[in-house]
Write a protein that holds these residues in place. Structure first.
Motif, short mmCIF file in Angstrom:
data_model
loop_
_atom_site.label_atom_id
_atom_site.label_comp_id
_atom_site.label_asym_id
_atom_site.label_seq_id
_atom_site.Cartn_x
_atom_site.Cartn_y
_atom_site.Cartn_z
N MET A 165 0.85 -1.20 0.00
CA MET A 165 0.00 0.00 0.00
C MET A 165 0.88 1.25 0.00
SD MET A 165 -3.26 0.49 0.02
CE MET A 165 -4.45 1.76 0.30
N GLY A 166 0.64 2.17 -0.95
CA GLY A 166 1.47 3.38 -1.03
C GLY A 166 1.03 4.44 -0.04
N GLU A 167 1.74 5.55 -0.05
CA GLU A 167 1.45 6.70 0.82
C GLU A 167 0.15 7.34 0.35
OE1 GLU A 167 2.19 8.54 3.95
OE2 GLU A 167 4.01 7.51 3.27
N THR A 168 -0.82 7.51 1.26
CA THR A 168 -2.07 8.15 0.85
C THR A 168 -1.90 9.68 0.87
OG1 THR A 168 -2.83 8.04 3.09
CG2 THR A 168 -3.64 6.33 1.62
N VAL A 169 -2.68 10.37 0.04
CA VAL A 169 -2.54 11.82 0.00
C VAL A 169 -3.87 12.50 0.28
CG1 VAL A 169 -0.60 11.96 -1.61
CG2 VAL A 169 -2.89 11.84 -2.51
N SER A 170 -3.77 13.65 0.96
CA SER A 170 -4.95 14.47 1.19
C SER A 170 -4.52 15.91 0.93
CB SER A 170 -5.41 14.26 2.63
OG SER A 170 -6.36 15.22 2.94
N LEU A 171 -4.85 16.41 -0.24
CA LEU A 171 -4.36 17.72 -0.66
C LEU A 171 -5.51 18.62 -1.09
CD1 LEU A 171 -1.40 16.59 -2.99
CD2 LEU A 171 -1.17 17.66 -0.73
N GLY A 172 -5.35 19.92 -0.89
CA GLY A 172 -6.31 20.90 -1.40
C GLY A 172 -6.35 20.85 -2.93
N ASP A 173 -7.34 21.54 -3.51
CA ASP A 173 -7.55 21.43 -4.96
C ASP A 173 -6.36 21.93 -5.78
OD1 ASP A 173 -10.00 20.33 -4.51
OD2 ASP A 173 -11.16 22.14 -4.97
N VAL A 174 -5.83 23.11 -5.46
CA VAL A 174 -4.67 23.61 -6.23
C VAL A 174 -3.46 22.72 -5.96
CG1 VAL A 174 -3.10 25.55 -6.62
CG2 VAL A 174 -5.53 25.99 -6.25
N GLN A 175 -3.30 22.31 -4.71
CA GLN A 175 -2.15 21.49 -4.33
C GLN A 175 -2.11 20.18 -5.14
OE1 GLN A 175 -3.83 23.66 -2.60
NE2 GLN A 175 -3.39 23.57 -0.43
N GLU A 176 -3.29 19.62 -5.40
CA GLU A 176 -3.33 18.33 -6.11
C GLU A 176 -2.73 18.43 -7.52
OE1 GLU A 176 -7.23 16.53 -6.24
OE2 GLU A 176 -6.47 14.76 -7.30
N THR A 177 -2.69 19.64 -8.08
CA THR A 177 -2.13 19.79 -9.43
C THR A 177 -0.65 19.41 -9.49
OG1 THR A 177 -1.56 22.13 -9.08
CG2 THR A 177 -3.73 21.66 -10.04
#
Ligand SMILES: C[S@@+](CC[C@H](N)C(=O)[O-])C[C@H]1O[C@@H](n2cnc3c(N)ncnc32)[C@H](O)[C@@H]1O
Length: 270
Positions: free
Chosen positions: A1-13
């Motif tokens: 299982m890889g590292e999960t991400v939780s990012l804001g909308d601009v950050q996800e870019t």
């Protein structure tokens, strides 16, 4: 299982250029050779395959032009300071470290906490959690006196013009004589985002339209160079596949090429 991400909308870019560099690294003739990007894509639990289209390759071309702006600065000022504002998961310090530069990578909290899972501060390399629109990081990056180069790649485009203009004015006032590389997009780019396959996969959209980067001189900057993908630095062009160069030159007049500019400024000296 890889590292999960939780990012804001601009950050996800940030996942777009990361994936672009990873795909490039897997090619037999890679432009950037960013193996670390490929490792990060493997290590992060994220649906990268939803991203398609020319913007993936474009982010590699962009990074190579920005790299060359920084290389030219370090060629003249090997002990200078570089600050990458909105660095995402960029590996630029590893690509360009000359053993002497003082380097800062800045990005907002959620991106920085993801970044810190894979990168650590080192001698001459410091990560700063914060916004390009904050003011407190200016003092931190001035730790070494001497020449300074700032770059902000695919970041300001996501913000309203008034906010961008205010931050450019602040750069110029706070860091006289500093170099600054940033990209601008004209109406032909901003008005076609909904047709761009990478943006179909994301909720956010770019906001700042700038047709002519020379208009930014009103904020205390001098425009030194403005390039499109049809006119990279000659040393950079040599690293791009021959067919890219021919295609980009053949269509150098076309709005998808002319609308996106990679600019080098210098703030007015005092
Ligand atoms: C398209 S990504 C570009 C990332 C990196 N420059 C690259 O080319 O790989 C946009 C970046 O802007 C960052 N960002 C968003 N808001 C920001 C802010 N207020 N200050 C600094 N960076 C910000 C995001 O976290 C993300 O890393």
């Amino acid at each position: 299982m890889g590292e999960t991400v939780s990012l804001g909308d601009v950050q996800e870019t940030l996942m777009i250029p990361l994936y672009g560099r990873a795909l490039d690294a897997r090619k037999s003739r890679s432009i950037l050779g960013d193996e670390r990007a490929a490792e990060l894509v493997d290590a992060i639990d994220y649906d990268f395959e939803k991203f398609r289209g020319p913007s993936l390759g474009g982010s590699v071309l962009r990074a190579s032009i920005f790299d060359e702006y920084v290389r030219e600065f370090l060629g003249k000022h090997p002990d200078g300071t570089v600050a990458d504002l909105g660095c995402g998961l960029s590996t630029r310090f590893d690509r360009l470290d000359n053993g002497r530069v003082r380097w800062f990578d800045l990005d907002v909290e959620d991106t920085m906490s993801l970044r810190r899972k894979f990168f650590t501060d080192r001698d001459r390399y410091t990560m700063i959690p914060g916004s390009i629109f904050d003011t407190d990081w200016y003092q931190q990056i001035c730790e070494r006196s001497g020449p300074m180069f700032l770059l902000s790649e695919a970041v300001l485009l996501y913000f309203p013009a008034e906010q961008v203009h205010a931050v450019l004015r602040r750069f110029a006032e706070t860091l006289p004589g500093a170099g600054l590389a940033l990209d601008t997009g004209g109406p032909a780019m901003m008005n076609t985002q909904d047709r761009n396959p990478v943006f179909k996969a994301l909720p956010t959209r770019m906001q700042w339209t700038c047709k002519d980067p020379a208009t930014l001189e009103q904020f205390g900057l001098r425009l030194r160079e403005s390039r499109t993908f049809a006119h990279p630095q000659p040393s950079v062009a040599r690293t791009w596949p021959w067919r890219y160069r021919c295609l980009l030159r053949a269509f150098e007049w076309a709005p998808p090429i002319t609308t996106y500019k990679l600019n080098l400024f210098e703030s007015e000296s005092g």
